[in-house]
Design a protein around this motif. Sequence first.
Motif, PDB file in Angstrom:
ATOM      1  N   ARG A  81       0.838  -1.211   0.000  1.00 52.72           N
ATOM      2  CA  ARG A  81       0.000   0.000   0.000  1.00 52.72           C
ATOM      3  C   ARG A  81       0.872   1.260   0.000  1.00 52.72           C
ATOM      4  N   GLY A  83       2.554   4.055  -2.745  1.00 56.52           N
ATOM      5  CA  GLY A  83       2.538   4.573  -4.105  1.00 56.52           C
ATOM      6  C   GLY A  83       3.738   5.460  -4.352  1.00 56.52           C
ATOM      7  N   GLY A 104      -3.990   0.250 -12.552  1.00 53.92           N
ATOM      8  CA  GLY A 104      -3.647  -0.389 -11.280  1.00 53.92           C
ATOM      9  C   GLY A 104      -4.867  -0.784 -10.472  1.00 53.92           C
ATOM     10  N   LEU A 105      -5.939  -0.017 -10.606  1.00 56.26           N
ATOM     11  CA  LEU A 105      -7.161  -0.320  -9.860  1.00 56.26           C
ATOM     12  C   LEU A 105      -7.825  -1.592 -10.388  1.00 56.26           C
ATOM     13  N   ARG A 151      -3.006   9.472 -10.428  1.00 52.40           N
ATOM     14  CA  ARG A 151      -2.929   8.004 -10.403  1.00 52.40           C
ATOM     15  C   ARG A 151      -2.578   7.510  -8.999  1.00 52.40           C
ATOM     16  N   GLN A 155      -5.081   5.333  -6.189  1.00 55.62           N
ATOM     17  CA  GLN A 155      -4.689   4.073  -5.534  1.00 55.62           C
ATOM     18  C   GLN A 155      -4.911   4.128  -4.022  1.00 55.62           C
TER      19      GLN A 155
END
Length: 350
Positions: A81, A83, A104-105, A151, A155
């Motif tokens: 978790r 980024g 990524g999702l 982005r 996330q």
Amino acid sequence: MTATLQCRQISKSLGGLKVLNALDLTVQPGEVVSLLGASGSGKTTLLRAIAGLQDPDDGEISLNDRVIWSRRLKVPAEQRRIGMVFQDYALWPHMTVTDNLAFGLKAARLPAKEITLRIDHALEVTRLLAFGNRYPGELSGGQQQRVAIARLMAQRPALMLFDEPLSNLDAALREDLRSEMMQLVRHEGATVIYVTHDQSEAMAVSDRIAVMRKGEIAQLDTPERIYEAPANAWVAAFIGGFSLVPGEALEGYFRIEGTEGPALTAKGRVCGKAVLVVRPEDIKPADVHPQNQLNATVLTRAYQGRCWRLELKLGQHRIRIDWPEGPMPGTELPISLPPDRLLLLPPPQE
């Protein structure tokens, strides 16, 4: 989207060279900490170790009290978790802005409705709603940077890492986008580690700065404390702008090496060999601090807009000052130094 990060005794060698040396670092929830250092100081290696892109040799890394790396436990990068925004933004050129955010999702198998909500929020916060169908090649450098941040926000990582994200931009754009970028991450309450080699950038974005040297943290403190009270002469020299003048100190007095006349009054508990830390904005005309008068010679001058940056010869040494006028090189310039602003430190050590 906040986290507590703890790095304990992190060590790493590359090619037989110690890049990180038993380093400790704690970052609090919602805090922005910059890793500031020259090339080879270990800042990017530490960032990559936190992200899971490179394994340390020893130590332990925890996120919200959960160990994500030790010699016995290695949590994969995609499960941490965390980024990261890279120097070149790492956008897929063949995908639209929306598809870049969704990639990524979708890989995380989030429901379609959740993906849409996250993307819409990220694009709205970064003011990119009108650019969702464009490709990276159709955007400016600043817009591409905002896509990379969007982005990251979509996330919703526990920790955000920035690896010199502004280094590819020109100076004027860099300053504007730096302010805009930090407004975005602070609006989200994010915990951030920001890597840079630019002192002014670190001062502008950070709650605290970790000044790194040879794989160690030379000083970890607020920007104000690092500027006003550098931990040692090396930190003062690296922060930039300061002049370090060698000499001899005794009980609050200092005599500049190779000069005659009365000793200067200065702060510090150093006795014997020392360096005097002089900030350029502190030097005043001779009559302002008569107890600390000196005669200097102008060597160079450079117009800075609101003032002139002068380089002066002081005995055998050179100092930089900010001055309201720009006397010609060769001019004798009487100056004075404020006793309460002069800092004495031990000489730098290699």
